[in-house]
Design a protein around this motif. Structure first.
Motif, PDB file in Angstrom:
ATOM      1  N   LYS A 161       1.770  -1.200  15.923  1.00  0.00           N
ATOM      2  CA  LYS A 161       2.155  -1.839  15.028  1.00  0.00           C
ATOM      3  C   LYS A 161       3.145  -2.858  15.097  1.00  0.00           C
ATOM      4  O   LYS A 161       3.995  -1.717  16.040  1.00  0.00           O
ATOM      5  CB  LYS A 161       2.243  -0.877  13.244  1.00  0.00           C
ATOM      6  CG  LYS A 161       0.732  -0.182  13.393  1.00  0.00           C
ATOM      7  CD  LYS A 161       0.675   0.016  11.780  1.00  0.00           C
ATOM      8  CE  LYS A 161      -0.743   0.631  10.834  1.00  0.00           C
ATOM      9  NZ  LYS A 161      -0.550   1.592   9.870  1.00  0.00           N
ATOM     10  N   TYR A 162       3.678  -3.974  14.589  1.00  0.00           N
ATOM     11  CA  TYR A 162       4.846  -4.253  14.730  1.00  0.00           C
ATOM     12  C   TYR A 162       5.577  -4.031  13.427  1.00  0.00           C
ATOM     13  O   TYR A 162       5.221  -4.634  12.260  1.00  0.00           O
ATOM     14  CB  TYR A 162       4.645  -5.164  15.725  1.00  0.00           C
ATOM     15  CG  TYR A 162       4.842  -6.430  14.930  1.00  0.00           C
ATOM     16  CD1 TYR A 162       5.218  -7.410  14.428  1.00  0.00           C
ATOM     17  CD2 TYR A 162       3.073  -6.609  14.328  1.00  0.00           C
ATOM     18  CE1 TYR A 162       5.149  -8.429  13.159  1.00  0.00           C
ATOM     19  CE2 TYR A 162       3.116  -8.165  13.686  1.00  0.00           C
ATOM     20  CZ  TYR A 162       3.723  -8.694  13.662  1.00  0.00           C
ATOM     21  OH  TYR A 162       3.026 -10.055  13.098  1.00  0.00           O
ATOM     22  N   LYS A 163       6.704  -4.728  13.267  1.00  0.00           N
ATOM     23  CA  LYS A 163       7.876  -5.018  11.880  1.00  0.00           C
ATOM     24  C   LYS A 163       8.141  -6.337  12.883  1.00  0.00           C
ATOM     25  O   LYS A 163       9.435  -6.157  13.926  1.00  0.00           O
ATOM     26  CB  LYS A 163       8.272  -4.280  10.940  1.00  0.00           C
ATOM     27  CG  LYS A 163       9.444  -2.829  12.116  1.00  0.00           C
ATOM     28  CD  LYS A 163       9.950  -2.055  11.292  1.00  0.00           C
ATOM     29  CE  LYS A 163      10.694  -1.534  12.162  1.00  0.00           C
ATOM     30  NZ  LYS A 163      11.879   0.009  11.504  1.00  0.00           N
ATOM     31  N   LYS A 164       8.865  -7.166  12.038  1.00  0.00           N
ATOM     32  CA  LYS A 164      10.139  -8.021  11.641  1.00  0.00           C
ATOM     33  C   LYS A 164      10.921  -7.789  11.778  1.00  0.00           C
ATOM     34  O   LYS A 164      11.213  -7.553  10.062  1.00  0.00           O
ATOM     35  CB  LYS A 164       9.324  -9.680  11.687  1.00  0.00           C
ATOM     36  CG  LYS A 164      10.051 -10.485  12.205  1.00  0.00           C
ATOM     37  CD  LYS A 164       9.458 -11.703  11.839  1.00  0.00           C
ATOM     38  CE  LYS A 164       8.805 -12.436  10.646  1.00  0.00           C
ATOM     39  NZ  LYS A 164       8.053 -13.674   9.873  1.00  0.00           N
ATOM     40  N   SER A 165      12.252  -8.325  12.521  1.00  0.00           N
ATOM     41  CA  SER A 165      13.450  -8.318  11.115  1.00  0.00           C
ATOM     42  C   SER A 165      14.599  -9.436  12.205  1.00  0.00           C
ATOM     43  O   SER A 165      14.534  -9.783  12.912  1.00  0.00           O
ATOM     44  CB  SER A 165      14.684  -7.218  11.829  1.00  0.00           C
ATOM     45  OG  SER A 165      15.904  -7.250  11.024  1.00  0.00           O
ATOM     46  N   ARG A 166      14.968 -10.254  11.051  1.00  0.00           N
ATOM     47  CA  ARG A 166      15.569 -11.919  11.032  1.00  0.00           C
ATOM     48  C   ARG A 166      15.995 -12.039  10.355  1.00  0.00           C
ATOM     49  O   ARG A 166      16.784 -11.625   9.316  1.00  0.00           O
ATOM     50  CB  ARG A 166      14.386 -12.358  10.450  1.00  0.00           C
ATOM     51  CG  ARG A 166      15.042 -14.061  10.461  1.00  0.00           C
ATOM     52  CD  ARG A 166      14.621 -15.071  10.323  1.00  0.00           C
ATOM     53  NE  ARG A 166      12.588 -14.681  11.123  1.00  0.00           N
ATOM     54  CZ  ARG A 166      11.252 -16.216  10.398  1.00  0.00           C
ATOM     55  NH1 ARG A 166      11.289 -16.394   9.593  1.00  0.00           N
ATOM     56  NH2 ARG A 166      10.554 -15.891  11.157  1.00  0.00           N
TER      57      ARG A 166
ATOM     58  N   VAL B  21      12.012  -6.992  20.481  1.00  0.00           N
ATOM     59  CA  VAL B  21      11.789  -8.439  20.824  1.00  0.00           C
ATOM     60  C   VAL B  21      12.483  -9.042  20.002  1.00  0.00           C
ATOM     61  O   VAL B  21      12.506  -9.717  18.945  1.00  0.00           O
ATOM     62  CB  VAL B  21      10.263  -8.246  20.869  1.00  0.00           C
ATOM     63  CG1 VAL B  21       9.413  -9.654  21.495  1.00  0.00           C
ATOM     64  CG2 VAL B  21       9.589  -6.787  21.754  1.00  0.00           C
ATOM     65  N   PHE B  22      12.775 -10.143  21.444  1.00  0.00           N
ATOM     66  CA  PHE B  22      13.559 -11.290  20.564  1.00  0.00           C
ATOM     67  C   PHE B  22      12.098 -12.342  21.116  1.00  0.00           C
ATOM     68  O   PHE B  22      11.804 -12.524  22.274  1.00  0.00           O
ATOM     69  CB  PHE B  22      14.578 -12.099  21.377  1.00  0.00           C
ATOM     70  CG  PHE B  22      15.856 -10.860  20.594  1.00  0.00           C
ATOM     71  CD1 PHE B  22      16.878 -10.911  20.041  1.00  0.00           C
ATOM     72  CD2 PHE B  22      16.416 -10.138  21.730  1.00  0.00           C
ATOM     73  CE1 PHE B  22      17.944 -10.180  19.817  1.00  0.00           C
ATOM     74  CE2 PHE B  22      17.115  -9.315  21.053  1.00  0.00           C
ATOM     75  CZ  PHE B  22      17.679  -9.774  20.280  1.00  0.00           C
TER      76      PHE B  22
ATOM     77  N   TYR C 254      10.070  -5.498  16.283  1.00  0.00           N
ATOM     78  CA  TYR C 254       9.843  -3.538  16.776  1.00  0.00           C
ATOM     79  C   TYR C 254       8.651  -3.576  17.046  1.00  0.00           C
ATOM     80  O   TYR C 254       7.781  -3.481  16.464  1.00  0.00           O
ATOM     81  CB  TYR C 254      10.644  -3.701  16.222  1.00  0.00           C
ATOM     82  CG  TYR C 254      12.135  -3.465  15.739  1.00  0.00           C
ATOM     83  CD1 TYR C 254      13.204  -2.774  16.639  1.00  0.00           C
ATOM     84  CD2 TYR C 254      12.465  -4.052  14.321  1.00  0.00           C
ATOM     85  CE1 TYR C 254      14.539  -3.531  16.308  1.00  0.00           C
ATOM     86  CE2 TYR C 254      13.971  -4.992  14.439  1.00  0.00           C
ATOM     87  CZ  TYR C 254      15.055  -4.565  15.547  1.00  0.00           C
ATOM     88  OH  TYR C 254      16.745  -4.909  15.065  1.00  0.00           O
ATOM     89  N   TYR C 255       8.311  -3.661  17.865  1.00  0.00           N
ATOM     90  CA  TYR C 255       7.136  -3.027  18.384  1.00  0.00           C
ATOM     91  C   TYR C 255       6.952  -1.201  19.049  1.00  0.00           C
ATOM     92  O   TYR C 255       7.391  -0.363  19.425  1.00  0.00           O
ATOM     93  CB  TYR C 255       6.458  -3.542  19.327  1.00  0.00           C
ATOM     94  CG  TYR C 255       4.600  -3.282  19.948  1.00  0.00           C
ATOM     95  CD1 TYR C 255       3.823  -4.379  19.266  1.00  0.00           C
ATOM     96  CD2 TYR C 255       4.385  -2.212  20.549  1.00  0.00           C
ATOM     97  CE1 TYR C 255       2.371  -4.283  18.690  1.00  0.00           C
ATOM     98  CE2 TYR C 255       2.832  -2.256  20.445  1.00  0.00           C
ATOM     99  CZ  TYR C 255       2.077  -2.990  20.150  1.00  0.00           C
ATOM    100  OH  TYR C 255       0.778  -3.044  20.293  1.00  0.00           O
ATOM    101  N   ASP C 256       6.231  -0.375  17.749  1.00  0.00           N
ATOM    102  CA  ASP C 256       6.005   1.328  18.397  1.00  0.00           C
ATOM    103  C   ASP C 256       4.750   0.761  18.517  1.00  0.00           C
ATOM    104  O   ASP C 256       4.007   1.043  18.434  1.00  0.00           O
ATOM    105  CB  ASP C 256       5.526   1.282  16.423  1.00  0.00           C
ATOM    106  CG  ASP C 256       5.361   3.073  16.464  1.00  0.00           C
ATOM    107  OD1 ASP C 256       4.875   3.663  17.840  1.00  0.00           O
ATOM    108  OD2 ASP C 256       6.284   3.593  15.486  1.00  0.00           O
ATOM    109  N   PHE C 257       4.955   1.720  19.920  1.00  0.00           N
ATOM    110  CA  PHE C 257       3.954   1.967  21.201  1.00  0.00           C
ATOM    111  C   PHE C 257       2.429   2.819  20.612  1.00  0.00           C
ATOM    112  O   PHE C 257       1.342   3.112  21.015  1.00  0.00           O
ATOM    113  CB  PHE C 257       4.235   2.731  22.437  1.00  0.00           C
ATOM    114  CG  PHE C 257       4.925   1.092  22.907  1.00  0.00           C
ATOM    115  CD1 PHE C 257       4.403   0.671  24.198  1.00  0.00           C
ATOM    116  CD2 PHE C 257       6.066   1.390  23.497  1.00  0.00           C
ATOM    117  CE1 PHE C 257       5.112  -0.438  24.344  1.00  0.00           C
ATOM    118  CE2 PHE C 257       7.521   0.382  23.625  1.00  0.00           C
ATOM    119  CZ  PHE C 257       6.709  -0.308  24.650  1.00  0.00           C
TER     120      PHE C 257
END
Length: 268
Positions: free
Chosen positions: A257-262, A235-236, A250-253
């Motif tokens: 949960k989600y995590k972020k990368s920048r 996801v952007f 990034y979302y784990d169905f």
């Protein structure tokens, strides 16, 4: 984040179709001083560019999608040209062309007939994904077009009445465990992200799963870019202005949960 330059690409090209086995398809911008539309397929691994014959739009809108047939091991490009006609329902008719991608033989566009009888769209800019030899794309109506890459036949799949996966640019098609999935997003709802999965293509049966997205994603112009090798949704966000920083999530169905990368260079 690494920067990757694509060689041998003329100015005015843009990405017309999502990645298929690592291959991507580019379409040239049809401007007022150009009477043809260039289309190319690029292999980032070998850096090989295959240029297809130009398409003459004659004032029509052109949509391009890349597909793959695993049986014959062939890549094909579907070109849909939309033009107005007073005899057509909703004042739209579509012409479908197919070209087999090859670097060793002469390529040409072949016109195919839509045998379903539903030869009109609102548009076909919504989504586009190839799964197990079938290319799916939205047509701006409550149904999805399915193009069989091997047989070159087109049929339509009805979408659920509550779904927006074929009618809005905020939605996206994904490969969900080998099945066609569609992600809906509505920023004004309490649970704005819904995953629709096509469980049975012949019976056109869908399942539905609803997720609560992170608060940082809400009220943002999210862009879903498919799933990565781990099965997580990319996801952007936000997408308010091109000049503003954006992040990649990034979302784990399964884990919900989600995590972020920048990219730190973008945030500077």
């Amino acid at each position: 984040m690494a920067r990757y330059e694509i060689p041998n690409l003329e100015s005015g090209y843009y990405l017309a179709s999502g990645s298929v086995n690592g291959f991507v398809c580019f379409k040239g911008d049809v401007s007022s001083n150009r009477d043809s539309c260039p289309i190319s397929v690029y292999n980032p691994t070998t850096r090989q560019m295959v240029k297809l014959p130009d398409v003459t739009p004659n004032g029509r809108r052109i949509y391009v999608r890349l597909g793959y047939d695993p049986v014959e091991d062939q890549y094909k490009v579907l070109c849909v040209m939309s033009f107005s006609s007073k005899k057509a329902k909703y004042n739209q008719l579509e012409e479908h062309l197919v070209c087999t991608v090859s670097s060793s033989q002469k390529q040409e566009w072949r016109k195919i007939e839509n045998t379903t009888g539903e030869n009109y769209y609102y548009s076909c800019v919504y989504g586009g994904i190839c799964i197990d030899g079938a290319l799916y794309y939205g047509v701006g109506k409550p149904r999805i077009a399915k193009f069989n890459v091997r047989s070159e036949k087109i049929e339509f799949i009805k979408t659920p009445k509550e779904s927006l996966i074929s009618t809005t640019l905020d939605s996206s098609f994904i490969n969900y465990n080998g099945k066609l999935g569609g992600v809906d997003y509505c920023s004004w709802e309490e649970h704005p992200m819904t995953l629709w999965v096509l469980e049975d293509a012949e019976k056109q049966e869908w399942s539905r799963m609803t997720y609560t997205i992170p608060s940082t994603w809400r009220r943002s112009f999210l862009k879903f870019k498919g799933v990565i090798h781990t099965g997580e949704l990319m996801v952007f966000y936000p997408w308010l202005k091109l000049s503003q920083p954006f992040s990649v999530g990034y979302y784990d169905f399964n884990k919900k949960k989600y995590k972020k990368s920048r990219d730190p260079r973008i945030d500077e």
